[in-house]
Write a protein that holds these residues in place. Structure first.
Motif, PDB file in Angstrom:
ATOM      1  N   UNK A  44      89.748  28.241  47.263  1.00 53.67           N
ATOM      2  CA  UNK A  44      89.723  28.409  48.718  1.00 53.67           C
ATOM      3  C   UNK A  44      89.019  27.218  49.357  1.00 53.67           C
ATOM      4  N   UNK A  45      89.571  26.689  50.480  1.00 55.21           N
ATOM      5  CA  UNK A  45      88.976  25.487  51.088  1.00 55.21           C
ATOM      6  C   UNK A  45      87.586  25.760  51.655  1.00 55.21           C
ATOM      7  N   UNK A  46      86.817  24.675  51.818  1.00 58.22           N
ATOM      8  CA  UNK A  46      85.470  24.793  52.366  1.00 58.22           C
ATOM      9  C   UNK A  46      84.541  25.504  51.402  1.00 58.22           C
ATOM     10  N   UNK A  49      83.868  32.075  50.336  1.00 56.81           N
ATOM     11  CA  UNK A  49      83.102  33.313  50.182  1.00 56.81           C
ATOM     12  C   UNK A  49      81.883  33.157  49.276  1.00 56.81           C
ATOM     13  N   UNK A  50      81.762  32.019  48.598  1.00 57.49           N
ATOM     14  CA  UNK A  50      80.623  31.868  47.689  1.00 57.49           C
ATOM     15  C   UNK A  50      79.570  30.923  48.251  1.00 57.49           C
ATOM     16  N   UNK A  53      80.768  24.400  47.234  1.00 54.79           N
ATOM     17  CA  UNK A  53      81.906  23.492  47.415  1.00 54.79           C
ATOM     18  C   UNK A  53      82.589  23.157  46.099  1.00 54.79           C
ATOM     19  N   UNK A  54      81.809  23.078  45.013  1.00 50.26           N
ATOM     20  CA  UNK A  54      82.370  22.724  43.710  1.00 50.26           C
ATOM     21  C   UNK A  54      83.019  23.964  43.099  1.00 50.26           C
ATOM     22  N   UNK A  55      84.359  23.916  42.957  1.00 44.60           N
ATOM     23  CA  UNK A  55      85.073  25.121  42.513  1.00 44.60           C
ATOM     24  C   UNK A  55      84.712  25.501  41.082  1.00 44.60           C
ATOM     25  N   UNK A  58      81.565  27.390  41.319  1.00 44.60           N
ATOM     26  CA  UNK A  58      81.846  28.737  41.816  1.00 44.60           C
ATOM     27  C   UNK A  58      82.154  29.670  40.651  1.00 44.60           C
ATOM     28  N   UNK A 131      78.478  18.813  44.309  1.00 43.79           N
ATOM     29  CA  UNK A 131      79.124  17.655  43.701  1.00 43.79           C
ATOM     30  C   UNK A 131      79.291  17.916  42.213  1.00 43.79           C
ATOM     31  N   UNK A 195      76.362  37.790  44.020  1.00 49.83           N
ATOM     32  CA  UNK A 195      75.778  36.744  44.853  1.00 49.83           C
ATOM     33  C   UNK A 195      75.833  37.146  46.330  1.00 49.83           C
ATOM     34  N   UNK A 205      77.052  25.446  55.062  1.00 47.62           N
ATOM     35  CA  UNK A 205      78.014  24.785  54.190  1.00 47.62           C
ATOM     36  C   UNK A 205      77.628  23.324  53.945  1.00 47.62           C
TER      37      UNK A 205
END
Lengths: 240, 491, 122
Positions: A44-46, A49-50, A53-55, A58, A131, A195, A205
């Motif tokens: 998901x962008x931005x 829900x977590x 930024x780093x997928x 996440x 990052x 979380x 963000x």
């Protein structure tokens, strides 16, 4: 005999696996079966829900945090097992791995490099949600700075910086910290390792202090991995 | 109450992590381990009470629903195994509380408790996992700590056996992870139920990938559970470990591969589709070979612990044999045998540990005439031997009887011969020991005094008592496991 | 599509599987313990390369979002990266433990050859 058996196994396995691969979804296919609702939500962008930024972060510290607790446990088991095996080394062929060096160039360079490595490691650990990197990568760097010190100045001086008992204590403590953050979710009325669902603040963000439990767990993992690496080398290089 | 499923793993993990935090104090570590195991037993018993009424407990870790998050699920099978395994663990920890001081060095003693708790967490994680990758992670925790509780003993043969076990575990781990990767590649799912739902579609486009994944997963888990002929690591590993470790390794750890394969066969790969493959027949053949050849190997052993280790190969063969029949009654028997063998084999290893610590010998000759000086130990050993052979009124009889009935029910009367022959062979290596213990002449004059520390004797007696209770009143567990078997077969 | 072409567009998978097989062969067939550890790591690296290859899509970027980003570009699959991370840590722990056992055995027997170790034990 062992060689022959291994080769026979290799030939059979190679035939089966290459025949299998010819049929697999092609490499780099944009509509591969692995692209589904699961990856869509993970990507998901931005900050989503977590608050991260780093997928990849996440997933490892939020969606699938339980696996990461298991992963930290495996590391704990591996080092505990190694420490037990290496304690009380009395064999006839004893090897000394780190006696240190007297070279002034090496020592001076190490004195300069070690703090720089540690600062960078601290950056990687604390920015894992924004990052590339995170607790595991940064913790390894932090541990590596200690390993460098150990090899240059010798195991005895390294032992004065970090006693093995203290290393073990920090390692266990950081692992307990992970569980405590997880139980925090339970105390706040959600599930273990929850979380945002438990009310951990997602934060602004992209800010350093964001991501709630993810940031806390990442910090703990960084400390734990650093202690693990340092501890392991202390035991690998000398008798207790 | 809602959090009970996750507590099965979180409690022992916390205990294990706290051991080094409390400092290098073996006595504190022991009390911590005892407390954790008691808590786990309480949680497992609570879960058993809940699942006994047909309920299945689901727990979404981190509140992420599947397929995004990891689900932990406790069904009747998981709760029952967790309860009995925790009970075995409790007895072993009580026994080890006084035996490790003699068997291990001071540094190893303190870590031993931590490693035992980590292994318990691994075991419970495998029993409750509902996600394929999570299953892999906990399998690795269990394997690694299983090797570690062998190599805590500072002896050359223990180290070598642990290394052999570790290397083969690594092979198995690599195969399992590659199998997981192949399954994920063609389905995009990791949760077991979602995988199962996605497989029929994937089978249309990628049949060979699925076959390769199945082969890799089966060989990996079969290697970890010592299915014949992949048992080569087992006799060394189980016989060179300290006795409490042997009890846990033989009783509990080999069962994990079996539980994982049960989940794979009956949840992910639909067993109705599997019967079109030669796989069930192969597993059955390997199980049958293990039953017969393992018994022959066991007969040739002069070392008590090695004999028990080969006997484990036989019993694992039984369980696989019962599973591969794909029959409701045989499946019930096989699952019951998982529980029974866990109780029996750990009890037998602890008996032998007592005998070794008293006589200082580990050969089969050490048993001669022991009944007079070690009455409780020999009585427990007799119960274990009778159950291994399958004498009525012991729990071993119940599960073997169900497997015989299942074999007949599934229309393979010839295979009954395998079970009967193997029972005969078991009698040939267990009964001479019992007979010589009661009627033999002791090789050396025996020391007077008690059999051993009470903390070591009573756990053994407790395990033997549970074996007898399950042999006389098996209805309740059989009803539960019968329900599990019906659910698994979709009846 | 013939077999050679089918394999060519899956070159990454082939390389990964080849590494896996090389590692497996060394792990099972080589008598030297250090070589065995290397084989173990090569085998695991093969699996990790395979997993990472599954996650790649043509022209995809690393799965790190930009703040405030509403753009939905194509990213590599982050799940396999997470799995690989876990796998690497498991491999590291196994390696550390295997190496410590190897050191211990060497200090007692003075050899790394498994055949000689077996002979020494008898």
């Amino acid at each position: 005999m062992r060689q022959l058996g291994a080769t026979a196994l290799l030939v059979v396995a190679a035939a089966v696996l290459f025949a299998t691969l010819a049929e697999a979804p092609p490499f780099g296919w944009q509509e591969a079966p692995t692209r589904n609702v699961i990856t869509d939500r993970y990507l998901a962008p931005g900050a989503g829900e977590t608050g991260v930024l780093n997928a990849v972060t996440r997933i490892i510290f939020d969606y699938r945090s339980y696996d990461t607790l298991g992963e930290a446990t495996v590391l704990f088991v591996g080092v505990a097992a190694a420490v037990v095996v290496l304690s009380g080394r009395t064999g006839r062929f004893a090897v000394r791995l780190a006696g240190g060096s007297d070279d002034p160039v090496l020592q001076t360079v190490t004195r300069v490099v070690v703090p720089l490595v540690q600062v960078f490691a601290a950056y990687v650990i604390t920015h894992g949600h924004l990052s590339p990197g995170g607790g595991f990568a940064g913790g390894t760097m932090l541990g590596a700075s200690f390993v460098l010190y150990l090899f240059v100045f010798g195991a005895d001086r390294a032992r004065r910086k970090l006693r093995p008992e203290t290393g073990e204590m920090v390692e266990g403590g950081a692992a307990v910290w992970y569980v405590l953050v997880g139980l925090g979710g339970v105390l706040m009325g959600a599930s273990f390792l929850a979380n945002a669902a438990a009310g951990f603040p997602r934060g602004v963000e992209g800010a350093l202090l964001s991501g709630g439990a993810v940031w806390l767990i990442g910090l703990g993992i960084g400390v734990k991995v650093a202690a693990t690496v340092a501890n392991l080398f202390l035991h690998l290089t000398g008798e207790d | 109450m809602r959090h009970l499923p996750i507590l099965l793993t979180v409690v022992p993990l916390t205990g294990a992590f706290l051991v080094p935090v409390l400092g290098r104090r073996p006595d504190r570590a022991y009390r911590l381990a005892l407390l954790s195991v008691l808590l786990v037993l309480a949680c497992a018993a609570g879960l058993l009470a809940m699942t006994g009424s047909g309920q299945t407990l689901q727990y979404y870790v981190g509140d992420w629903p599947p397929p995004w998050g990891i689900e932990v699920r406790v069904d009747a099978l998981g709760a029952m195994l967790a309860t009995f395994f925790a009970f075995v663990y409790l007895m072993v920890v009580l026994y080890a509380g006084s035996s490790v001081r003699a068997e291990l060095g001071p540094a190893a003693q303190f870590w031993y408790w931590s490693l035992l708790l980590l292994l318990l967490a691994g075991i419970n994680g495998v029993l409750t996992a509902r996600d394929l990758f999570n299953l892999f992670v906990f399998t690795e925790i269990a394997s690694l700590s299983a090797c570690a509780i062998i190599s805590v003993r500072d002896r050359l043969d223990s180290m070598e056996a642990a290394l052999k076990y570790l290397i083969l575990s690594a092979v198995a781990g690599g195969c399992i992870l590659l199998g997981v990767a192949l399954l994920y590649m063609v389905t995009g799912q990791l949760h077991l139920d979602h995988l199962g739902a996605a497989l029929p579609a994937a089978a249309g486009s990628y049949p060979r990938v699925l076959l390769a994944a199945l082969a890799l997963l089966v060989s990996g888990f079969a290697l970890k559970s010592a299915l014949f002929p992949l048992h080569v690591w087992l006799p060394d590993a189980h016989s060179s470990a300290p006795s409490p470790s042997s009890a846990i390794l033989s009783g509990l750890v080999v069962k994990l591969g079996i539980v994982a394969l049960v989940r794979l066969f009956f949840v992910v790969f639909d067993w109705r589709r599997l019967v079109t493959l030669p796989l069930p027949t192969m597993v059955m053949a390997m199980g049958a070979l293990g039953i017969v050849l393992g018994a022959l190997f066991a007969m040739g052993q002069r070392d008590l612990k090695r004999m028990l280790a080969y006997s484990t190969v036989v019993q694992v063969g039984y369980i696989y044999f019962g599973l591969a029949l794909l029959d409701e009654i045989a499946l019930t028997g096989a699952l019951m045998h998982v529980v029974n063998h866990a109780l029996l084999k750990s009890m037998l290893f602890l008996c032998v540990g007592l005998i070794i610590s008293r006589t200082g010998e580990r050969s089969t000759a050490a048993m001669a005439g022991l009944a007079r000086s070690m009455p409780l130990t020999v009585a427990s050993f007799t119960v274990g031997a009778a159950a291994m052979v399958g004498i009525p009124l012991t729990n071993g009889f119940v599960s073997k009887w169900y497997m015989v009935l299942g074999t007949l029910n599934s229309g393979r009367p010839a295979m009954v011969a395998v079970i009967l022959v193997s029972s005969l062979l078991s009698a040939l290596y267990y009964f001479p020991l019992v007979v010589s213990a009661y009627f033999g002449r002791p090789a050396s004059p025996q020391a007077e005094g008690p059999e051993g520390p009470p903390a070591m004797v009573w756990p053994v007696v407790g395990l033997a008592a549970v074996c007898l209770v399950l042999g006389i009143w098996p209805e309740l567990p059989l009803r539960l496991l019968g329900g599990v078997a019906r659910v698994m077969l979709g009846l | 599509m013939g077999m050679p072409l089918a394999l060519f567009v899956r070159l990454n998978y082939m390389a990964a599987i080849t590494l896996f097989l090389i590692g497996l062969h060394v792990l099972l067939g080589h008598p030297n313990l250090i070589k065995k550890v290397m084989g173990m790591n090569i085998m695991e690296t093969g699996v990790f390369l395979f997993l990472v290859s599954i996650g790649y899509a043509r022209h995809s970027a690393a799965p790190i979002m930009s703040p405030g980003g509403a753009e939905s570009g194509l990213y590599a699959n982050p799940l396999v990266s997470a799995i690989v991370l876990t796998g690497i840590v498991i491999a590291v722990s196994t390696t550390a433990y295997t190496l410590s056992l190897t050191i211990k055995l060497y200090e007692h027997c003075g050899t790394l050859d498994v055949n000689r170790l077996e002979r020494l034990r008898r």
